[in-house]
Design a protein around this motif. Structure first.
Motif, short mmCIF file in Angstrom:
data_model
loop_
_atom_site.label_atom_id
_atom_site.label_comp_id
_atom_site.label_asym_id
_atom_site.label_seq_id
_atom_site.Cartn_x
_atom_site.Cartn_y
_atom_site.Cartn_z
N GLY A 46 70.66 90.90 -40.05
CA GLY A 46 69.74 90.59 -38.96
C GLY A 46 68.74 91.69 -38.65
O GLY A 46 67.92 91.56 -37.75
N GLU A 47 68.80 92.81 -39.42
CA GLU A 47 67.85 93.89 -39.19
C GLU A 47 66.45 93.44 -39.63
O GLU A 47 66.29 92.77 -40.65
CB GLU A 47 68.27 95.17 -39.93
CG GLU A 47 68.06 95.19 -41.43
CD GLU A 47 69.15 94.52 -42.27
OE1 GLU A 47 69.20 94.80 -43.48
OE2 GLU A 47 69.93 93.68 -41.74
N VAL A 48 65.44 93.78 -38.81
CA VAL A 48 64.06 93.41 -39.13
C VAL A 48 63.55 94.38 -40.19
O VAL A 48 63.51 95.59 -39.99
CB VAL A 48 63.15 93.43 -37.88
CG1 VAL A 48 61.71 93.15 -38.26
CG2 VAL A 48 63.65 92.41 -36.86
N LEU A 49 63.17 93.83 -41.34
CA LEU A 49 62.66 94.62 -42.45
C LEU A 49 61.15 94.75 -42.41
O LEU A 49 60.59 95.76 -42.81
CB LEU A 49 63.06 93.99 -43.79
CG LEU A 49 64.56 93.81 -44.03
CD1 LEU A 49 64.79 93.02 -45.31
CD2 LEU A 49 65.24 95.16 -44.09
N THR A 53 66.54 80.80 -44.42
CA THR A 53 67.27 81.86 -45.13
C THR A 53 67.25 81.50 -46.61
O THR A 53 67.59 80.37 -46.99
CB THR A 53 68.71 81.98 -44.62
OG1 THR A 53 68.64 82.33 -43.22
CG2 THR A 53 69.48 83.05 -45.36
N LEU A 54 66.82 82.47 -47.41
CA LEU A 54 66.59 82.20 -48.84
C LEU A 54 67.35 83.16 -49.74
O LEU A 54 67.46 84.36 -49.45
CB LEU A 54 65.09 82.30 -49.14
CG LEU A 54 64.20 81.34 -48.36
CD1 LEU A 54 62.74 81.71 -48.52
CD2 LEU A 54 64.44 79.91 -48.84
N PRO A 55 67.83 82.64 -50.88
CA PRO A 55 68.51 83.50 -51.86
C PRO A 55 67.49 84.34 -52.63
O PRO A 55 66.29 84.01 -52.65
CB PRO A 55 69.20 82.49 -52.78
CG PRO A 55 68.30 81.29 -52.74
CD PRO A 55 67.78 81.24 -51.32
N THR A 105 69.64 88.39 -49.86
CA THR A 105 69.41 87.12 -49.17
C THR A 105 68.62 87.47 -47.91
O THR A 105 69.05 88.31 -47.13
CB THR A 105 70.75 86.44 -48.82
OG1 THR A 105 71.43 86.14 -50.06
CG2 THR A 105 70.54 85.18 -48.02
N LEU A 106 67.46 86.85 -47.76
CA LEU A 106 66.54 87.20 -46.68
C LEU A 106 66.29 86.03 -45.75
O LEU A 106 66.26 84.87 -46.17
CB LEU A 106 65.21 87.67 -47.28
CG LEU A 106 65.31 88.89 -48.20
CD1 LEU A 106 63.98 89.11 -48.92
CD2 LEU A 106 65.72 90.12 -47.43
#
Length: 160
Positions: free
Chosen positions: A20-23, A61-63, A129-130
């Protein structure tokens, strides 16, 4: 208007990691724009935008296969330090930008000497996974020029 091939989409985003950290985010900045259906966006994100309309906000949410790809072991290269963009002094673990035949790409410094650096060519977020929080600000038909050029023009897009 719904997002479909040959539409220009302006959007805001927030990218989060597995915890959940904002990148990355464009909060407080100009929106981004892309031409849908012309391979200008990560595969998974473009699929998520399809059929959406102005005002839609959603999370996907994507692989790795649909974003920055899987990590490739041993995908390293030794390059001259003078080709690293983004800082004056380099240390292992830092992210740099290099110019390649395919345009600019991010690399991670593995080891740096006086003249040469060993870099990891994997994108820093490859293999992860983002989660993308996306907000569609506008959707419009692309101009003939945008379609011919293969990218969006104007705010958030390409400027010639």
């Amino acid at each position: 208007m719904q997002i479909a091939d040959n539409t220009v989409v302006q959007f805001n985003y927030r990218l989060k990691g597995e915890n959940g950290e904002v990148l990355e985010s464009n909060a407080g900045q100009a929106p981004l724009a892309y031409l849908h259906g012309h391979n200008n966006m990560m595969v998974g994100v473009e699929k998520a935008f399809a059929g959406k309309a102005e005002g839609d906000s959603f999370t996907v949410t994507l692989p790795p296969a649909e974003t920055y790809g899987e990590r490739k072991e041993g995908f390293t290269q030794r390059i001259p330090v003078k080709h690293l963009l983004g800082a004056k002094r380099w240390q292992a673990g830092m992210t740099a930008v290099v110019q390649s035949e395919q345009g600019q790409r991010q690399v991670t410094i593995l080891k740096v000497g006086k003249f040469m650096a060993d870099v990891d060519l994997n994108h820093p977020w490859a293999g992860r996974t983002l989660t993308f929080d996306l907000e569609v600000l506008s959707v419009r038909a692309a101009s003939e020029e945008e379609i011919a050029h293969g990218h969006a023009h104007g705010e958030g897009g390409h400027h010639h």
